[in-house]
Write an enzyme that holds these catalytic residues in place. Sequence first.
Site, short mmCIF file in Angstrom:
data_model
loop_
_atom_site.label_atom_id
_atom_site.label_comp_id
_atom_site.label_asym_id
_atom_site.label_seq_id
_atom_site.Cartn_x
_atom_site.Cartn_y
_atom_site.Cartn_z
N ASN A 169 -15.66 16.40 -12.16
CA ASN A 169 -16.50 16.29 -10.96
C ASN A 169 -15.63 16.02 -9.74
OD1 ASN A 169 -18.86 16.32 -9.52
ND2 ASN A 169 -19.66 14.40 -10.31
N LYS B 294 -13.23 7.23 -11.53
CA LYS B 294 -13.03 8.41 -10.69
C LYS B 294 -12.01 8.13 -9.58
CE LYS B 294 -15.87 12.15 -8.95
NZ LYS B 294 -15.18 12.66 -7.80
N GLU C 220 -21.43 13.43 -5.58
CA GLU C 220 -21.47 13.26 -7.03
C GLU C 220 -22.91 13.22 -7.55
OE1 GLU C 220 -19.22 12.23 -5.08
OE2 GLU C 220 -17.31 11.86 -6.10
N ASP D 226 -18.09 8.57 3.08
CA ASP D 226 -17.97 7.84 1.81
C ASP D 226 -18.07 6.33 2.03
OD1 ASP D 226 -17.78 10.15 0.47
OD2 ASP D 226 -15.62 10.11 0.18
N ASP E 7 -10.10 11.72 -11.09
CA ASP E 7 -9.97 12.89 -10.21
C ASP E 7 -8.52 13.35 -10.09
OD1 ASP E 7 -12.65 12.79 -9.92
OD2 ASP E 7 -12.68 12.73 -7.73
N HIS F 124 -19.06 6.84 -8.97
CA HIS F 124 -18.26 5.63 -8.80
C HIS F 124 -18.70 4.77 -7.62
CE1 HIS F 124 -15.53 8.04 -5.86
NE2 HIS F 124 -16.61 8.73 -6.11
N ARG F 125 -19.10 5.42 -6.54
CA ARG F 125 -19.41 4.64 -5.33
C ARG F 125 -20.72 3.86 -5.45
NH1 ARG F 125 -15.27 5.46 -2.51
NH2 ARG F 125 -14.31 7.50 -2.42
#
Length: 652
Positions: A95, A420, A348, A320, A52, A395-396
């Site tokens: 993204n 990311k 995402e 998040d 990012d 990613h999360r």
Amino acid sequence: MNHLPFLDLPAILSAGGTVRLPGSKSLSNRILLLAALAEGETEVRDLLKSDDTDRMLEALAQLGIRVTPAGEGAITVHGCGGKIPVKEAQLFLGNAGTAFRPLTAALALAGGAYHLSGVPRMHERPIGDLVDALRHLGADIECLANEGYPPLQIRPAALNATAATVPVKGNVSSQFLTGLLMALPLLYRTVTVEVVGELISKPYIEITLATMGRFGVDVAREGWQKFTVQAGSRYKSPGVIYVEGDASSASYFLGLGAIAGGPVRVEGVGADSVQGDIRFADALAAMGARITMGPNWIEAAPPLNGSLKGIEQDCLAIPDAAMTLVPVAVFAKGLTKLTGIASWRVKETDRIDAMANELRKLGGTVETTADTLTVYPPANLDELHCAEIETYDDHRIAMCFSLMTLATPLRILDPGCTAKTFPNYFDRFAEVTTAVPVIAIDGPSASGKGTVTQRVAEALGWHYLDSGALYRLTALAARKAGVDWNNEAAVAHIAAHLPVHFAGGLTFLGDEAVDDQMRTEEMGIGASTVGALPAVREALLLRQRAFRQAPGLVADGRDMGSVVFPDATTKVFLTASAAVRAERRYKQLMEKGFSAKLQNILQDLEDRDARDAARSVAPLRQEADAKLLETSHLTIVQAVNQVLDWSGNKAS
Ligand SMILES: Nc1ncnc2c1ncn2[C@@H]1O[C@H](COP(=O)(O)OP(=O)(O)OP(=O)(O)O)[C@@H](O)[C@H]1O
Ligand SMILES: Nc1ccn([C@H]2C[C@H](O)[C@@H](COP(=O)(O)O)O2)c(=O)n1
């Protein structure tokens, strides 16, 4: 960066230690943009290096902003004083929402022609509320595919010089308000932003205001409804600026500390942080975790007595980090309900569905609504099982599911997606976790591997894997299905879908107990034949790794130490002379009432060993880090004791 198609994570026993966090994504991209718009040069230290931030840096370079290295990983951004040098550009922003939204706002007020696009998922993520607000100010923005969504074409526009207020909706993404606020100083006049409806993720607005403040622009605010940027506000470089560690990234390690023994300490964020996601630690504390904090660190450990307890948590302020509560909740007593998470659906990926789907694959129980997710922890963690976790380029999801290894090994697909925000996440994860130990025993046929492996496992109270059985079962299932043992694709398909289970000391293929059928010399040859096919080995890999459960595993085969468990804590190459092995097998068959000729057995096992040793993938051989155990003149007990001794474990 990790471009592997998958990463198999072993089950873990515990976690403990310290992790230095990478820089915050939210702060990094805000600082980069404001440093670019500011007057003067800004040295940025501890910037996050990730996908990012790379997208933001690439975009700034295309816009004519000079960025130069400043030593020790720092960079200097040469600000343009609000006058973006390049007036026409095509920007690809992947993204990265933290790049796309603020750049849209800044470029819409910059007086140039800019085309902004991203990956397909970015084109499904709404931006209409920000576009509407910018149009209200006179910006010329066209949504090129669907109204309200990227890609966008921005054109030079006569900005509305009279609009003193601009409305913006705050209930889909707080990044719209962030983008607008950061761009307003480019108008050089007083403008008030009025938030329409509820504002979500308020702590992210705090980050925006704090960062603007560091660059000399103070925003006057009335609660969370009105924000005024005064005429004459101009960004000025603060000289040197440090990026705090990422508070959202901290959540994985704090969650780990709370469920897996701990303590786990994160460094880079702490009590003095501007990031709202440190409030994730409060949610852990509400579950009973022991949380301690200093100005620049946070530490988490499980409750002193008993286990974590489920909670109902409003996640509006920590969208998040709140995802990490999902795996944590699995290890708590009582259900955990997360509310206020509607925004997860436009991130995402649709994170509510993704988290629920993947947890269910592991055997978890989850309920979802439009804006809630409830986790029902299993009565017994043994109910959870190994599975492949889809990560949806998010990613999360990948990082959250790493915590589930406290219950089961699992496979993370596309692990590189963590780039990311946290490119080395799985290395850091491995550094603070202790994987379930494995004793790998490899060697040729009839050397006594199975006998020794089983007895070592019994002595330690560990699990036992007879990997040869899986190859034998594959050969047997192929034979039953009339599939040629050399038909790689068809046999691999059979291997991937073997309906095998073990019960009462017996091996079942479907409903049929098949121990006698699979233990014949013919199926030994079949196993050796199908075992030479790379696709078959690939298909059986995760199934074998799934056996790595607490408190430990003793595994026998040909490639346990080299391929299946290369990080095994003890590796043994167990062998005996061919003559001794043939005699052992002969005696074994006689005891079972089979007739056999010693000479034929010797020939068969020499042929089989030659085939196993000659194949291109995972050949039978002693690896450099494996200890040789020559058993021709050893009793079974002596061989078992030697393995136990090498492993450093005492019989339980
Ligand atoms: N050290 C030993 N001394 C004497 N007999 C042994 C010894 N180790 C194993 N045996 C005997 O040898 C026979 C073959 O052993 P086992 O089946 O464990 O071998 P293996 O290596 O697992 O064979 P395969 O690879 O074909 O499955 C068994 O009957 C076992 O009891
Ligand atoms: N890890 C393994 C285990 C077994 N095989 C193949 C090769 C062997 O000859 C055959 C039968 O194994 P056994 O039951 O005798 O241990 O299966 C393999 O390739 N890799």
